[in-house]
Design an enzyme around this catalytic site. Structure first.
Site, short mmCIF file in Angstrom:
data_model
loop_
_atom_site.label_atom_id
_atom_site.label_comp_id
_atom_site.label_asym_id
_atom_site.label_seq_id
_atom_site.Cartn_x
_atom_site.Cartn_y
_atom_site.Cartn_z
N ALA A 282 -109.97 -47.83 -49.83
CA ALA A 282 -109.67 -48.43 -50.90
C ALA A 282 -108.03 -49.03 -51.07
O ALA A 282 -107.20 -48.66 -52.13
CB ALA A 282 -110.16 -48.26 -52.49
N LEU A 283 -107.51 -49.26 -49.94
CA LEU A 283 -106.00 -49.30 -49.74
C LEU A 283 -105.57 -50.25 -50.54
O LEU A 283 -105.86 -51.32 -50.89
CB LEU A 283 -105.88 -49.60 -48.16
CG LEU A 283 -106.67 -48.69 -47.23
CD1 LEU A 283 -106.29 -48.86 -45.99
CD2 LEU A 283 -106.02 -47.08 -47.54
N HIS B 190 -100.60 -47.18 -50.50
CA HIS B 190 -101.14 -46.76 -49.06
C HIS B 190 -100.13 -47.46 -48.23
O HIS B 190 -99.68 -46.97 -47.20
CB HIS B 190 -102.74 -46.97 -48.89
CG HIS B 190 -103.47 -46.04 -49.89
ND1 HIS B 190 -104.27 -46.76 -50.88
CD2 HIS B 190 -103.67 -44.82 -50.08
CE1 HIS B 190 -105.23 -45.97 -51.42
NE2 HIS B 190 -104.71 -44.70 -50.94
N ASP C 25 -99.07 -37.92 -56.14
CA ASP C 25 -99.78 -36.58 -56.09
C ASP C 25 -98.92 -35.46 -55.61
O ASP C 25 -99.15 -34.91 -54.69
CB ASP C 25 -101.20 -36.64 -55.24
CG ASP C 25 -101.94 -37.91 -55.71
OD1 ASP C 25 -102.81 -37.84 -56.41
OD2 ASP C 25 -101.87 -39.30 -54.98
N SER D 256 -106.53 -46.07 -56.60
CA SER D 256 -107.62 -46.63 -56.36
C SER D 256 -108.48 -46.41 -57.67
O SER D 256 -109.66 -47.43 -57.90
CB SER D 256 -108.36 -45.96 -55.08
OG SER D 256 -107.49 -46.04 -54.07
P1 PAJ Z 1 -105.87 -41.17 -51.65
O1 PAJ Z 1 -106.07 -40.97 -53.10
O2 PAJ Z 1 -106.40 -42.48 -51.13
O3 PAJ Z 1 -104.34 -41.26 -51.52
C1 PAJ Z 1 -103.72 -41.45 -50.14
C2 PAJ Z 1 -102.38 -41.00 -50.19
O4 PAJ Z 1 -101.69 -42.16 -50.86
C3 PAJ Z 1 -102.04 -39.97 -50.92
O5 PAJ Z 1 -100.84 -39.21 -50.04
C4 PAJ Z 1 -101.30 -40.36 -52.05
O6 PAJ Z 1 -100.34 -39.43 -52.64
C5 PAJ Z 1 -100.78 -41.68 -51.81
N1 PAJ Z 1 -100.78 -42.71 -52.88
C6 PAJ Z 1 -101.64 -42.92 -53.86
N2 PAJ Z 1 -101.10 -43.80 -54.75
C7 PAJ Z 1 -99.79 -43.96 -54.39
C8 PAJ Z 1 -98.82 -44.64 -55.19
N3 PAJ Z 1 -99.28 -45.37 -56.22
N4 PAJ Z 1 -97.62 -44.79 -54.36
C9 PAJ Z 1 -97.44 -44.05 -53.32
N5 PAJ Z 1 -98.43 -43.28 -52.84
C10 PAJ Z 1 -99.59 -43.17 -53.42
O7 PAJ Z 1 -104.92 -38.19 -51.92
C11 PAJ Z 1 -105.85 -38.81 -51.19
O8 PAJ Z 1 -106.29 -39.81 -51.11
C12 PAJ Z 1 -106.52 -37.67 -50.71
O9 PAJ Z 1 -106.77 -36.35 -51.40
C13 PAJ Z 1 -106.43 -37.11 -49.29
C14 PAJ Z 1 -104.93 -36.48 -49.12
C15 PAJ Z 1 -106.62 -38.09 -48.29
C16 PAJ Z 1 -107.31 -35.93 -48.79
O10 PAJ Z 1 -108.70 -36.29 -48.84
#
Ligand code: PAJ
Length: 276
Positions: free
Chosen positions: A29-30, A34, A150, A186
């Site tokens: 859900a990039l 991401h 996170d 997401s």
């Molecule tokens: P997910 O929520 O898909 O996030 C993947 C990566 O994107 C994480 O490192 C998260 O900190 C980063 N991210 C999310 N939203 C962001 C934003 N608004 N700005 C910058 N970076 C952002 O985090 C996970 O997935 C999972 O826990 C994972 C590490 C993949 C393990 O399953």
């Protein structure tokens, strides 16, 4: 762009390639957050390096009854984003590919995981550490990028890498936001229009706290709580001030104090943080 779906292919690929490989672990859900991680990965890998994105909604980090089944999985759109960003390899396994039936081995960080999100989501960080360790083994990157949104996850992954001697550099990426300050996530798409309209109160409260003169953590937290309470649909899960490295509570604001909050809007839980 190569797409691999089995652990055997991932192992084989990692063994063959010798260039600098940088991994961006995601659950798909990039969004633009991401994408910013992918761009940092490219900058670190260089033009001759290899940027790898893993897309895996990890069942192990969702607590029972949470949003695992309804978590968005827009595979085609995610493929498009990766192609547009020049990603070299996408690792997108199915759940049964990653976890053998009867699995009984986990990776558990036992200190940083206890508080904040670990307090309200028991088992969550054990799931995160287990899957991230598996991805590190399968894809053998030289570096991996994690977002500061996170913050606790980032700190725990750094600790795991240190404690278990993974030869992997961890790169921290700043939080990407909507124009109104809401951190991209997401899960933002779960918000109804009323909830979405009120959600920027989180960032507003954090910024107000960062500007405040108070030195006592309790006073700052009280300010944050009363600001967030002005949004009628918001329900605070936690608001805490901790040291950014040890994630232990701080009574007074010191250098590298982190204010972290989790706030429910309906069933949707949003997190954000700011360094004070
Ligand atoms: P997910 O929520 O898909 O996030 C993947 C990566 O994107 C994480 O490192 C998260 O900190 C980063 N991210 C999310 N939203 C962001 C934003 N608004 N700005 C910058 N970076 C952002 O985090 C996970 O997935 C999972 O826990 C994972 C590490 C993949 C393990 O399953």
């Amino acid at each position: 762009m190569i797409i691999l779906t089995t652990t055997a292919e991932a192992h084989e690929h990692s063994r063959r390639r010798a260039c600098k490989r940088v991994l961006v672990p995601t659950m798909g859900a990039l969004h633009a957050g991401h994408v910013s991680l992918i761009q940092l990965a490219r900058a670190s890998a260089g033009v001759n390096g290899e940027v790898v994105v893993s897309i895996f909604v990890n069942p192990l980090q969702f607590e029972p009854g949470s949003d695992y089944t309804r978590y968005p999985r827009p595979a085609a759109a995610d493929g498009k984003v990766c192609r547009a960003e020049g990603v070299d390899l996408v690792f997108q396994p199915a759940a049964n590919e990653m976890y053998a039936p009867g699995r009984s081995t986990f990776v558990k960080e036992t200190s940083l995981s206890e508080r904040l999100c670990g307090g309200s989501r028991p088992g969550h960080f054990r799931g995160v550490c287990t899957v991230v360790a598996k991805l590190f083994h399968l894809l053998a990157p030289a570096a991996a990028v994690f977002g500061e949104k996170d913050f606790q996850q980032l700190a725990i992954v750094r600790r795991m890498v240190r404690d278990l001697d993974f030869p992997i550099e961890i790169i921290a990426a700043p939080t990407i936001r909507e124009p109104d300050g809401l951190a991209l996530s997401s899960r933002n798409q779960y918000l109804n229009p009323q909830e979405r309209a009120q959600a920027p109160i989180i960032r507003a409260a954090l910024l107000e706290a960062a500007r405040a003169e108070e030195k006592l953590s309790a006073e700052i937290i009280e300010r944050v709580r009363s600001k967030i309470a002005t949004a009628p649909l918001a329900r605070i899960d936690y608001a805490e001030i901790v040291g950014a490295d040890d994630l232990q509570p701080r009574l007074m604001i010191e250098p590298r104090s982190l204010l972290a909050v989790a706030v429910f809007f309906g069933k949707t839980r949003l997190i954000d943080n700011v360094l004070l």
